[in-house]
Enzyme design. Structure first.
Site, PDB file in Angstrom:
ATOM      1  N   SER A 330       0.843  -1.186   0.000  1.00  0.00           N
ATOM      2  CA  SER A 330       0.000   0.000   0.000  1.00  0.00           C
ATOM      3  C   SER A 330       0.883   1.241   0.000  1.00  0.00           C
ATOM      4  CB  SER A 330      -0.923   0.011   1.226  1.00  0.00           C
ATOM      5  OG  SER A 330      -0.157   0.132   2.416  1.00  0.00           O
ATOM      6  N   LYS A 331       0.238   2.396   0.040  1.00  0.00           N
ATOM      7  CA  LYS A 331       0.981   3.656  -0.026  1.00  0.00           C
ATOM      8  C   LYS A 331       1.967   3.812   1.121  1.00  0.00           C
ATOM      9  CE  LYS A 331      -2.610   6.252  -2.489  1.00  0.00           C
ATOM     10  NZ  LYS A 331      -3.559   7.403  -2.425  1.00  0.00           N
TER      11      LYS A 331
END
Length: 492
Positions: A330-331
């Site tokens: 994810s980010k």
């Protein structure tokens, strides 16, 4: 220091290059709204579109055929709700590679790579996201054979928001055949049912209260204009079994697992799984390669395809990509969008190379592949079930290996772009100016052997510009440096 002086400073720095280090460092249109709640017809479909869709509503290209024996047609179906991230890019790549192999085996056929935009999420889908995803696919070199920019193509349109009439016709077909039914439950009734089941420790599922309703009661509700959903009628004891190319045999007890699920919402909008099943059937998709998080969707899609009389495609569900902490990527793990990798100086071919290795190998020790080599050796049967870990350092290494195969001339414009990102150029400079090209060439030559991304070349150049070196060649005092510069011909 002006640009000429800066270029000379870079040239002079070649004498010290062995001491330098790289910087490794909808709202959708009313297309889905109801015009007539009894027959569930939609707004905004033109007469021409309606004729086109109606004429092919029951025509499934693979009907009566074995998907093991047909031309490979694969699809990538992004939802335009954000950027193209690593997981989606790998999915697109695997589909593209298999389609490319098919086209080599069956030239001038309908074998191909299809991009289909799944934009029925009215609240989140945007045109900007769609364009961003398509742009990223093109940057990666994953050009589609059929997609949303193709007009008049046999299996189009390629946006779900433009295919509403088709979904409604097939939903009505299922209603007529007794494979679906209208449910007039209110949201409050469904919430009450859910709460009651949870209080008893049961898995929430629809209880089928409208499944065998009195036809006169149904007609009364229709005459009153009562909103309804269209639900799929799951046959008692039904099972869905697939032979997944990656995961092996997977089976579900459909009756016990999902109950009678919704096909069309009360506002006329088709649900995701209905759209996907219909589109795969209507577009003749032979193989669906996607992430394992979609595995459970296969149950509903399989039931729908069976009810429509359309063959199921072959399925390959690839494991998730994890961050180094073994959590879903994810980010928070850093750059994950393709556009950010472009901005950070990664090469498209290196990205393709590395993404292919996230869950696949050809059985050899080789880790560096050209695009053509990947098309030649890629095989879905060698995709592994275990999750892959995204390793940024490994990606940088792969990128560096690809850059070593390129000449300074090949890399110059890429480094020039990075220099623009770093605001090196004076205001008003043209990217076609000779001095800009010379400076970019010198920056590339200086850093080529040690940079892992093209951004490293730009960052190294910025470091050199702070060395306080003489502005011109004649002012350079180091005779050794002068000799090296002359040997490299880095001067007018």
């Amino acid at each position: 220091m002006n640009l000429s002086q800066a270029t000379m400073a870079l040239i002079a720095a070649l004498s010290a290059s062995s001491k330098l280090r790289g910087i490794s460092a909808f709202t959708q249109p009313a297309r889905f709204a109801l015009r007539n709640i009894q027959h569930i017809q939609l707004f905004s479909t033109t007469e021409e579109e309606t004729t086109q869709l109606s004429s092919s509503a029951s025509d499934f290209p693979l009907a009566g055929k074995s998907v093991d024996d047909v031309l490979p047609r694969l699809r990538f179906a992004p939802s335009p709700t954000g950027s193209l991230h690593v997981g989606g890019a790998r999915t697109a790549l695997y589909n593209w590679l298999m389609a490319q192999k098919g086209q080599l085996d069956f030239p001038d056929s309908e074998s191909g790579f299809v991009v289909r935009v799944e934009d029925t999420d009215q609240a989140r889908s945007t045109k900007e996201s769609e364009q961003s995803v398509l742009k990223d696919l093109l940057w990666l070199g994953l050009k589609w054979d059929e997609g949303p920019d193709n007009k008049g193509v046999k299996y189009g349109p390629y946006r779900q928001s433009e295919r509403g009439e088709m979904y409604v016709k097939l939903a009505n077909k299922l209603l007529e055949e007794g494979k679906a039914y209208r449910c007039f439950c209110t949201p409050e009734e469904l919430e009450e049912l859910r709460a009651e089941q949870e209080s008893q420790g049961l898995q929430p599922r629809y209880d089928g209260r409208w499944r065998d309703a009195d036809p006169e009661l149904v007609q009364q509700k229709l005459d009153e204009g009562t909103p309804f959903t269209v639900r799929f009628k799951v046959a008692p004891g039904s099972r869905v079994v697939i032979d997944d190319i990656v995961r092996g045999t997977v089976a579900w007890d459909a009756d016990a697992t999902v109950g009678d699920f919704i096909l069309l919402r009360s506002n006329g909008i088709p649900v995701y799984n209905f759209c996907v099943a219909v589109d795969d059937a209507k577009m003749g998709i032979s193989t669906v390669i996607r992430a394992e998080e979609h595995l459970t969707n296969t149950l509903r899609q399989g039931l729908i395809l069976d009810a429509l009389g359309a063959p199921r495609p072959r399925y390959a569900h690839c494991s998730l990509i994890l961050g180094e902490d073994k959590q879903k990527l994810s980010k928070r793990h850093g750059a994950t969008s393709c556009d950010q990798f472009r901005l950070d100086g990664f090469l498209p071919d290196a990205m393709i190379n590395y993404l292919a290795l996230l869950g696949w190998n050809d059985g050899s020790d080789n880790e560096i592949y050209t695009r053509d080599e990947l098309v030649e050796v890629f095989d879905l049967k060698r995709v592994v079930k275990s999750p892959s870990v995204f390793d940024m350092e490994k990606l940088k290494w792969v990128n560096g290996q690809h850059m070593k195969l390129m000449t300074v001339e090949d890399l110059r414009d890429l480094v020039k772009e990075q220099l623009s990102f770093e605001n090196v150029w004076q205001e008003g400079s043209s990217m076609d100016d000779q001095i800009v090209n010379d400076f970019s060439f010198a920056a590339t030559a200086l850093a080529k052997q040690m940079m892992e991304t093209t951004k490293d070349g730009a960052l190294n150049a910025k470091v050199v510009l702070n060395y306080g070196l003489p502005a011109t060649f004649d002012e350079l005092q180091d005779e050794c440096a002068k000799k090296m510069i002359k040997m490299g011909n880095f001067y007018p």
